[in-house]
Scaffold this motif. Sequence first.
Motif, PDB file in Angstrom:
ATOM      1  N   MET A 181       0.845  -1.191   0.000  1.00 24.71           N
ATOM      2  CA  MET A 181       0.000   0.000   0.000  1.00 24.71           C
ATOM      3  C   MET A 181       0.880   1.240   0.000  1.00 24.71           C
ATOM      4  N   ASN A 182       0.710   2.100  -0.986  1.00 26.34           N
ATOM      5  CA  ASN A 182       1.467   3.345  -1.038  1.00 26.34           C
ATOM      6  C   ASN A 182       0.877   4.368  -0.078  1.00 26.34           C
ATOM      7  N   ALA A 183       1.750   5.227   0.474  1.00 22.19           N
ATOM      8  CA  ALA A 183       1.309   6.289   1.375  1.00 22.19           C
ATOM      9  C   ALA A 183       2.364   7.379   1.399  1.00 22.19           C
ATOM     10  N   GLN A 184       1.929   8.614   1.545  1.00 22.40           N
ATOM     11  CA  GLN A 184       2.894   9.689   1.718  1.00 22.40           C
ATOM     12  C   GLN A 184       3.523   9.654   3.099  1.00 22.40           C
ATOM     13  N   ASP A 185       2.782   9.118   4.071  1.00 22.71           N
ATOM     14  CA  ASP A 185       3.325   8.940   5.418  1.00 22.71           C
ATOM     15  C   ASP A 185       3.043   7.502   5.841  1.00 22.71           C
ATOM     16  N   ASP A 186       4.008   6.631   5.614  1.00 20.16           N
ATOM     17  CA  ASP A 186       3.802   5.208   5.884  1.00 20.16           C
ATOM     18  C   ASP A 186       3.572   4.934   7.368  1.00 20.16           C
ATOM     19  N   SER A 187       4.161   5.751   8.247  1.00 21.20           N
ATOM     20  CA  SER A 187       3.995   5.496   9.677  1.00 21.20           C
ATOM     21  C   SER A 187       2.564   5.773  10.123  1.00 21.20           C
ATOM     22  N   LYS A 200      -1.058   4.567 -11.825  1.00 27.53           N
ATOM     23  CA  LYS A 200      -0.507   3.452 -11.056  1.00 27.53           C
ATOM     24  C   LYS A 200      -1.391   3.151  -9.854  1.00 27.53           C
ATOM     25  N   ASN A 201      -1.653   1.870  -9.617  1.00 27.01           N
ATOM     26  CA  ASN A 201      -2.421   1.487  -8.432  1.00 27.01           C
ATOM     27  C   ASN A 201      -1.633   1.816  -7.165  1.00 27.01           C
ATOM     28  N   ARG A 202      -2.320   2.364  -6.162  1.00 25.94           N
ATOM     29  CA  ARG A 202      -1.675   2.639  -4.877  1.00 25.94           C
ATOM     30  C   ARG A 202      -1.718   1.440  -3.934  1.00 25.94           C
ATOM     31  N   VAL A 203      -2.453   0.415  -4.325  1.00 25.52           N
ATOM     32  CA  VAL A 203      -2.475  -0.849  -3.588  1.00 25.52           C
ATOM     33  C   VAL A 203      -2.224  -1.953  -4.601  1.00 25.52           C
ATOM     34  N   ARG A 260       6.316   4.268   1.542  1.00 25.16           N
ATOM     35  CA  ARG A 260       6.266   5.712   1.373  1.00 25.16           C
ATOM     36  C   ARG A 260       6.530   6.099  -0.088  1.00 25.16           C
ATOM     37  N   VAL A 261       5.668   6.948  -0.623  1.00 27.34           N
ATOM     38  CA  VAL A 261       5.833   7.487  -1.970  1.00 27.34           C
ATOM     39  C   VAL A 261       5.595   8.993  -1.916  1.00 27.34           C
ATOM     40  N   PRO A 262       6.155   9.753  -2.863  1.00 23.32           N
ATOM     41  CA  PRO A 262       5.975  11.212  -2.808  1.00 23.32           C
ATOM     42  C   PRO A 262       4.633  11.682  -3.342  1.00 23.32           C
ATOM     43  N   GLU A 263       4.036  10.922  -4.246  1.00 29.29           N
ATOM     44  CA  GLU A 263       2.839  11.421  -4.920  1.00 29.29           C
ATOM     45  C   GLU A 263       1.582  11.178  -4.086  1.00 29.29           C
ATOM     46  N   PRO A 264       0.658  12.141  -4.096  1.00 32.66           N
ATOM     47  CA  PRO A 264      -0.595  11.971  -3.360  1.00 32.66           C
ATOM     48  C   PRO A 264      -1.566  11.063  -4.112  1.00 32.66           C
TER      49      PRO A 264
END
Length: 246
Positions: free
Chosen positions: A10-16, A189-192, A59-63
Amino acid sequence: MAARLVQIAMNAQDDSVVGRFWAEALGWSIDSEGPGVTNLEPEGFDYPDPSALCIDVLRVPEPKTGKNRVHIDLATTSATHQADLVARLRDLGATPADIGQGDVPWTVLADPEGNEFCVLEPRPVYQDTGPVAAVVVDCADPRAMARFWGEAMDWIVHEVTDENATLRSSKGVGPYLEFLRTPDVKTVKNRVHLDLRPYRGDDPAVEVARLKALGATDADVGQGDDVPWTVLADPEGNEFCVLGPR
């Protein structure tokens, strides 16, 4: 040969933040293999095991833009459990989400970064899956997706219609993988996405070649050349990774 479905990425800008939400939502343990990666799995879990699909939050940069084409459905055991779970998730930071679902018996929410998920009403089919009932993938052709993924993995195809297809581990445990027909077209791109692993002793390169023969294609999501996994896309362009054997 066949690969195993072992985890959800799962992509997220803030993985934590996203990782902490899902750990508390599922009652799972939380760890990190390095900066920008938050790993989630059930307490006492012996990875990999089809009784659960672990979650890696990356963590990824894109929203996030637009509705996710891959989402998680959560299982409940009663109407009270469903209501209590929805309330608890909202206390954790989930918000109501409208994806055009209309008047349905399940509740659609979004996590702190907007990733949609469903809290299902009680359904007998999901009573033994654990907290995650299913991973659901939007698609144009469920029959074609069932053919590809049924051959790609060591999972069993349980149901196939023009509207949906359902697969589950050959051991009959853990969550389902479901393909749901929708009119939406994949544009980003899929975020999951799904992560597969070959079995110990199998050659990842041979497994990648086999998946390509089934209809998978190379995918570039900015991973670069110096990574120990291979990024592919299924016949409808849904990205997935082939990890090293373990």
